[in-house]
Every structure is written in structure tokens, then in C-alpha cells.
Design a protein around this motif. Structure first.
Motif, PDB file in Angstrom:
ATOM      1  N   HIS A  71       8.947  52.419 107.981  1.00 52.58           N
ATOM      2  CA  HIS A  71       8.882  53.884 108.012  1.00 52.58           C
ATOM      3  C   HIS A  71       7.417  54.288 107.888  1.00 52.58           C
ATOM      4  O   HIS A  71       6.718  53.879 106.951  1.00 52.58           O
ATOM      5  CB  HIS A  71       9.698  54.497 106.876  1.00 52.58           C
ATOM      6  CG  HIS A  71      11.164  54.498 107.135  1.00 52.58           C
ATOM      7  ND1 HIS A  71      11.789  55.441 107.923  1.00 52.58           N
ATOM      8  CD2 HIS A  71      12.144  53.650 106.720  1.00 52.58           C
ATOM      9  CE1 HIS A  71      13.085  55.188 107.973  1.00 52.58           C
ATOM     10  NE2 HIS A  71      13.322  54.108 107.266  1.00 52.58           N
TER      11      HIS A  71
ATOM     12  N   GLU B 114      10.534  63.486 102.289  1.00 52.32           N
ATOM     13  CA  GLU B 114      10.389  62.498 101.217  1.00 52.32           C
ATOM     14  C   GLU B 114      11.726  62.238 100.516  1.00 52.32           C
ATOM     15  O   GLU B 114      12.069  61.085 100.232  1.00 52.32           O
ATOM     16  CB  GLU B 114       9.346  62.978 100.202  1.00 52.32           C
ATOM     17  CG  GLU B 114       7.921  62.951 100.732  1.00 52.32           C
ATOM     18  CD  GLU B 114       7.513  64.202 101.484  1.00 52.32           C
ATOM     19  OE1 GLU B 114       6.314  64.380 101.757  1.00 52.32           O
ATOM     20  OE2 GLU B 114       8.399  65.024 101.808  1.00 52.32           O
TER      21      GLU B 114
ATOM     22  N   LEU C 202      13.843  60.030 102.750  1.00 47.08           N
ATOM     23  CA  LEU C 202      13.411  58.639 102.736  1.00 47.08           C
ATOM     24  C   LEU C 202      13.787  57.942 101.434  1.00 47.08           C
ATOM     25  O   LEU C 202      14.206  56.777 101.437  1.00 47.08           O
ATOM     26  CB  LEU C 202      11.904  58.559 102.963  1.00 47.08           C
ATOM     27  CG  LEU C 202      11.444  58.756 104.406  1.00 47.08           C
ATOM     28  CD1 LEU C 202       9.925  58.854 104.494  1.00 47.08           C
ATOM     29  CD2 LEU C 202      11.949  57.626 105.287  1.00 47.08           C
TER      30      LEU C 202
ATOM     31  N   LEU D 285       7.654  50.933 103.686  1.00 48.84           N
ATOM     32  CA  LEU D 285       7.199  52.323 103.745  1.00 48.84           C
ATOM     33  C   LEU D 285       5.681  52.312 103.783  1.00 48.84           C
ATOM     34  O   LEU D 285       5.029  51.845 102.848  1.00 48.84           O
ATOM     35  CB  LEU D 285       7.686  53.111 102.531  1.00 48.84           C
ATOM     36  CG  LEU D 285       7.131  54.540 102.387  1.00 48.84           C
ATOM     37  CD1 LEU D 285       7.616  55.429 103.522  1.00 48.84           C
ATOM     38  CD2 LEU D 285       7.519  55.142 101.039  1.00 48.84           C
TER      39      LEU D 285
ATOM     40  N   CYS E  24      12.319  48.137  98.858  1.00 47.24           N
ATOM     41  CA  CYS E  24      11.270  48.551  99.793  1.00 47.24           C
ATOM     42  C   CYS E  24       9.902  48.049  99.356  1.00 47.24           C
ATOM     43  O   CYS E  24       9.592  48.045  98.161  1.00 47.24           O
ATOM     44  CB  CYS E  24      11.262  50.078  99.884  1.00 47.24           C
ATOM     45  SG  CYS E  24       9.955  50.774 100.892  1.00 47.24           S
TER      46      CYS E  24
ATOM     47  N   HIS F 150       7.915  59.847 111.321  1.00 49.34           N
ATOM     48  CA  HIS F 150       8.409  61.129 110.829  1.00 49.34           C
ATOM     49  C   HIS F 150       7.485  62.282 111.216  1.00 49.34           C
ATOM     50  O   HIS F 150       7.666  63.416 110.759  1.00 49.34           O
ATOM     51  CB  HIS F 150       8.645  61.046 109.324  1.00 49.34           C
ATOM     52  CG  HIS F 150       9.709  60.050 108.975  1.00 49.34           C
ATOM     53  ND1 HIS F 150      11.053  60.360 108.976  1.00 49.34           N
ATOM     54  CD2 HIS F 150       9.634  58.725 108.706  1.00 49.34           C
ATOM     55  CE1 HIS F 150      11.749  59.280 108.680  1.00 49.34           C
ATOM     56  NE2 HIS F 150      10.921  58.271 108.521  1.00 49.34           N
TER      57      HIS F 150
ATOM     58  N   ASN G  66      20.704  64.992 108.278  1.00 50.78           N
ATOM     59  CA  ASN G  66      20.192  64.394 107.047  1.00 50.78           C
ATOM     60  C   ASN G  66      21.293  64.383 106.000  1.00 50.78           C
ATOM     61  O   ASN G  66      21.898  65.425 105.716  1.00 50.78           O
ATOM     62  CB  ASN G  66      18.998  65.192 106.516  1.00 50.78           C
ATOM     63  CG  ASN G  66      17.787  65.096 107.425  1.00 50.78           C
ATOM     64  OD1 ASN G  66      17.725  64.228 108.288  1.00 50.78           O
ATOM     65  ND2 ASN G  66      16.822  65.980 107.229  1.00 50.78           N
TER      66      ASN G  66
END
Length: 359
Positions: free
Chosen positions: A5, A16, A19, A35, A55, A90, A159
Motif C-alpha cells: 500500500h 488512514e 487502511l 505499508l 504489516c 491511494h 469502504n
């Protein structure tokens, strides 16, 4: 499958939060989910909300507007080492960074388009993506008026949010003040927070109502909104508590009677979905993005976008309902059938993964 990402900065906002929810709720680990934050512009407290086992966080520490090529060299090195199958953008302008990397790493570029389009020239570069995800039909239709994309190269994916529905708690003391809350970045030209302050001096606002207004969030309009509260002689009744985590917002909402989302322009109603979960009286502007999310009926209650008098009239009705105990809220089963399932973060993740495989 490895997913990277890519985001320019990481502060308080809907992207944010999305994510954080995707990373924390997905079926992956830090060896397959990455990320990467480009600019030296991030909030360490928000990043602490990310599960470290889910992550790997990477920072380029680029200064805003810098022409130094070192961050881009580092970016290409990171891509070469990770060899991601998917680079998920994004913001559309980051494609200019990774389009070149396709020469030495076989990856797909996916864009989630989070905003209503406002720049025709900058919009044209979305054709460079392997797939474009629109966060709502409103964003999709307005974008297609400017740039035509093949049907196979774009999708609408709402979303999602984690399901944590709250039970409505009735007021304990009829003499206590009515608590009003508004969550979002303080940008009154887009988010419309000034309408709440101006509604309180409208002739349609309920007379002699004791109220407290809490703004949760921060942004460029804070100074203007504080000045407007003073001008309207309600400074003592208005609080600016700054940005808060999702858990902190949940705690604050326990002491609120009415949630207002007065946005003038939105691509999607993520903050609206979060507000619905709190099971509180909800007053929102009648913009297309909100109407796309909400069911027709008595909940939530709409006011005319940009009209403080209209908001004041709706607040008069809602406060009467609160004080009388005759509230129009969403039945639990209706919520489960129409909100919890449709806007689940689990569903969002599943649809993203399907797009990744087919890109």
C-alpha cells in the motif's frame, strides 16, 4: 501474494482508518503486507493502531515538495527487494513513481479513488492503472464524465468498517444539556462544520436549549471555527478536542445525544457509517454520497446541504424526540441486513483480493 500500500502521508482521516482496518482484519502477515509512507508526514500514535504482526511499515522520509531524488531511489530499491505482486495506490499521482518500476518488477498497479474528481487534467493519468476502484457510485459516475475507462478496468467497492454496533443508552437526566458531536477533518468548505455553529443562532433553533457541541478532529479551519463560535457568542458551549483514535471516539460518543455530519461534498460516507454504529440520533446533509449509503426512511434525518436554517429546523425536531423519548432509530435486524453486511470490512477485503487476482 505480496501487497504494497502506497500513501503520501499518514495522519487522521478516512483513508488512514480504512487502511488500519484492512491491515488489522486481513488474512496476511508482515511478510506479505507492506505499508509505504512517502513523505515525512505521519502520526506515530495513529500508526500504533496497526497490528505489527500484520504489516511491515516502510518510510521514505521525503520532505514535502522536495526535489531530492534519494527517496525515489529508495522506493525503487524497496520495490526491487520486496517484489510485490500488487502496488495499491491511494492517490493517482503516485503512479508516476511506480510505472517505471514495472520495467524490472512484474507488479500490478491498483488505485482506490477516494475523492470526487476536481481536476480534469490530473485525472487523465488514472488510465495508467491496471484497475481503478471507486469508493462509491457517485465518484464513479462523476469520474466517467471526464475520463472513460473500460468496464473491466474499474469497480465500485464500498469502504467497510469493523462491526461493533452499540446499544442505544437513554438519557438519565432530562435537565442535562444536549450533547452534539461532529467527527471529521476541520475543513468547513468541504465538511460544513460552520453550519452547526450558525444553526445555533438561527430563529429555527430550539429556544432555551442547553447544548454542548464537540468537534472531534483537526484541520486548517480550526481557527476560523473558533472565531465563529466567539462571534456567535457560544464559545463556552463549543469544544475542540482534536483528533482521536477509533476507540477514543467510541468512548466520547457514549456521552453524546446527537451526531451531525454536515458535509458539503463527500466521495463516500465512511464517517457516516461509523456514526450509524453508535446508534444515536443522526442528522446529515442531503448530499448524493450520503443518500447512496443510507436507507430511505426516518433515520437518519436530512437537512438541506449548506443551509444552516434547515439544519436548525431538523435539530428542533430531533431534540423534541430525544426529550420526549420518541426516537426514530434503526432496528437491529435492519442494521444487520442493510449496513453490517453491505459495509463490512471483511467484505471490502474480500472484494479487494478478488480484484488483485484478476488484475
Amino acid at each position: 501474494m505480496k501487497t504494497l500500500h502506497l500513501i503520501w502521508s499518514f495522519g487522521h482521516g478516512g483513508i488512514e482508518n480504512l487502511l488500519i482496518n484492512i491491515i488489522n482484519n486481513g488474512n496476511h502477515n508482515k511478510k506479505s503486507m507492506f505499508l509505504l509512507i512517502i513523505n515525512d508526514d505521519f502520526d506515530k500514535q495513529i500508526l500504533k493502531q496497526l497490528d505489527p504482526d500484520k504489516c511491515t511499515q516502510i518510510y521514505l522520509h521525503r520532505s514535502r515538495s522536495s526535489r531530492d531524488i534519494k527517496p525515489w531511489v529508495k522506493l525503487f530499491r524497496v520495490i526491487s527487494e520486496i517484489k510485490p505482486n500488487i502496488i495499491h495506490h491511494h492517490r493517482q499521482n503516485s503512479i508516476l513513481l511506480t510505472f517505471v518500476s514495472k520495467l524490472f518488477v512484474n507488479h500490478k498497479d491498483i488505485l482506490t479513488f477516494h475523492y470526487l474528481p476536481d481536476d480534469q487534467e490530473k485525472l487523465k493519468i488514472i488510465r495508467l492503472f491496471d484497475h481503478v476502484i471507486f469508493i462509491s457510485k457517485s465518484v464513479e459516475s462523476q469520474t466517467h464524465r471526464i475520463v472513460k475507462l473500460k468496464k473491466s478496468k474499474n469497480s465500485v467497492v464500498y469502504n467497510g468498517i469493523p462491526s461493533r454496533r452499540r446499544k442505544y443508552s437513554a438519557r438519565k437526566d432530562e435537565d442535562e444539556s444536549i450533547g452534539i458531536a461532529c467527527v471529521g477533518r476541520l475543513n468547513h468548505l468541504q465538511k460544513g462544520q460552520h453550519l452547526i455553529l450558525n444553526a445555533t443562532i438561527s430563529p429555527h433553533f430550539p429556544r432555551n436549549l442547553v447544548f454542548k457541541i464537540t468537534f472531534i478532529g483537526d484541520g486548517d479551519s480550526r481557527e476560523y471555527l473558533e472565531s465563529l463560535a466567539r462571534e456567535n457568542k457560544i464559545k463556552s458551549r463549543v469544544s475542540f478536542v482534536g483528533p482521536k483514535s477509533q476507540d477514543e471516539i467510541s468512548s466520547l460518543m457514549q456521552h453524546v445525544d446527537i451526531i451531525i455530519q454536515p458535509s458539503i461534498s463527500e466521495g463516500f460516507g465512511l464517517s457516516l457509517l461509523e456514526a450509524i454504529q453508535f446508534n444515536k440520533p443522526l442528522v446529515i446533509s442531503d448530499i448524493p454520497a450520503f443518500k447512496e449509503v443510507c436507507l430511505p426512511g426516518e433515520y437518519p434525518q436530512y437537512f438541506k446541504c449548506g443551509d444552516a436554517d434547515s439544519l436548525a429546523s431538523v435539530l428542533h425536531t430531533v431534540t423534541q424526540e430525544i426529550l420526549s423519548g420518541e426516537l426514530s432509530l434503526i432496528d437491529g435486524q435492519i442494521y444487520d441486513d442493510n449496513y453490517s453486511k453491505k459495509y463490512s470490512i471483511v467484505k471490502t477485503i474480500a472484494e479487494y483480493e478478488k480484484i488483485y487476482k484478476n488484475a
